[in-house]
Design a protein around this motif. Structure first.
Motif, PDB file in Angstrom:
ATOM      1  N   SER A 124       0.821  -1.205   0.000  1.00  0.00           N
ATOM      2  CA  SER A 124       0.000   0.000   0.000  1.00  0.00           C
ATOM      3  C   SER A 124       0.859   1.261   0.000  1.00  0.00           C
ATOM      4  O   SER A 124       0.625   2.199  -0.779  1.00  0.00           O
ATOM      5  N   LYS A 128       1.259   3.969  -3.139  1.00  0.00           N
ATOM      6  CA  LYS A 128       0.884   5.365  -2.910  1.00  0.00           C
ATOM      7  C   LYS A 128       2.039   6.301  -3.254  1.00  0.00           C
ATOM      8  O   LYS A 128       1.828   7.395  -3.790  1.00  0.00           O
ATOM      9  N   GLN A 132       1.831   9.161  -6.052  1.00  0.00           N
ATOM     10  CA  GLN A 132       2.115  10.557  -5.701  1.00  0.00           C
ATOM     11  C   GLN A 132       3.187  11.139  -6.608  1.00  0.00           C
ATOM     12  O   GLN A 132       3.088  12.275  -7.072  1.00  0.00           O
TER      13      GLN A 132
END
Length: 304
Positions: A124, A128, A132
């Motif tokens: 996770s 992410k 980003q």
């Protein structure tokens, strides 16, 4: 053999350190060099960073490699000291991985997280971070044009330097987990990723006569398609820690292919003008074929 497996450094420093080795290590015969797609992406801010133009141009100047490496290392040290100090303070609560005297990466932090929280946070958090990075930057460089992309220009210059020094250089693209590849596609970087592969092949073509080679491990293979079992959150995967980092067991498979120059249909793929288009077609098909696996994974990673 000089293996430039130094995690966490940028492309400029990788080339700088390799050039320094070529100049100073008279016994150097071959180099293994990892190429990462994200390292070839540049923003307007990258071009405007203090000293950045000097670093890029300095690596390309026809001066003595030893002096160039000293200049670049000196400037990188002054810039990196500030950034490293900030990063160190920000990460003091995190158990960090470290590197052995031989360049091996100890996976202490991965093991600690697996034991305490399981595999889901590892995947996770990394996905992410990738999202980003891809979302927050507006890239201005063209991967299809060597003269406009500093990374490709350095790549071409490095190829010329190793040819003149009669050093064999083996480049490879790492085996990203299939979830990483789908994140590239999700954030509109898939076609750019494929274009990058084409650009690398075009750049290396004049140097492939036994001096330089390029291997691609980033396809959808039996290794990169390894399932992530969230029902057993503390069970180690066989090949991966998380989407961007593979375990030493997979590294051994890669080294065997690189050192013996053996290719397989779905994992160790030698990229040349005669093969790259077929490789890209296979990747396009595999992206579609793995969509169901990606959807199932996304549902689980986004769930409670």
């Amino acid at each position: 053999m000089f293996n430039l497996g130094m995690p966490g450094i940028g492309l400029e420093r990788q080339f700088g350190e390799a050039l320094k080795q070529i100049e100073e290590n008279t016994q150097l015969e071959s180099i293994i060099f990892s190429l990462d797609y994200l390292d070839f992406l540049y923003t307007r801010e990258d071009f405007e960073r203090p000293g950045q133009e000097f670093i890029w141009q300095n690596l390309l100047q026809p001066r003595g490699m030893q002096q160039r490496a000293r200049d670049v290392s000196s400037l990188l040290l002054s810039l990196d000291t500030l950034f490293s100090s900030i990063k160190t303070m920000a990460k003091q609560h995190v158990t960090s991985s470290h590197i052995s005297a031989y360049g091996s990466h100890y996976a202490d932090s991965y093991i600690n997280i697996m034991q305490s929280e399981g595999i889901k946070p590892l995947f996770s958090q990394k996905l992410k971070q990738i999202a980003q990075s891809l979302q927050s930057k507006r890239y201005v460089s063209h991967l299809g044009q060597v003269e406009k992309n500093p990374g490709l220009k350095m790549f071409a210059t490095f190829l010329e330097k190793t040819r003149l020094a009669d050093i064999e250089v083996t480049f490879f693209i790492s085996p990203y987990h299939y979830t990483y590849l789908h994140m590239l596609n999700k954030h509109n970087h898939w076609q750019s990723f494929l274009q990058w592969k084409m650009a690398l092949v075009s750049t290396i073509e004049p140097y492939k006569d036994g001096h330089a080679s390029l291997w691609d491990f980033s396809g959808f293979s039996s290794y990169t398609m390894e399932p992530v079992d969230f029902t057993q959150p503390r069970k180690l995967m066989k090949w991966y820690w998380e989407p961007a980092h593979y375990r030493s067991e997979l590294g051994e498979v890669m080294l065997k292919a690189l050192t013996k120059s053996t290719s397989s249909s779905d994992f160790a793929r030698k990229m040349e003008q005669s093969t790259v288009r077929d490789i890209i077609i296979l990747d396009q098909k595999a992206l579609l074929q793995s969509a169901a696996a990606w959807q199932a994974f996304s549902t689980q990673i986004d769930g409670d």
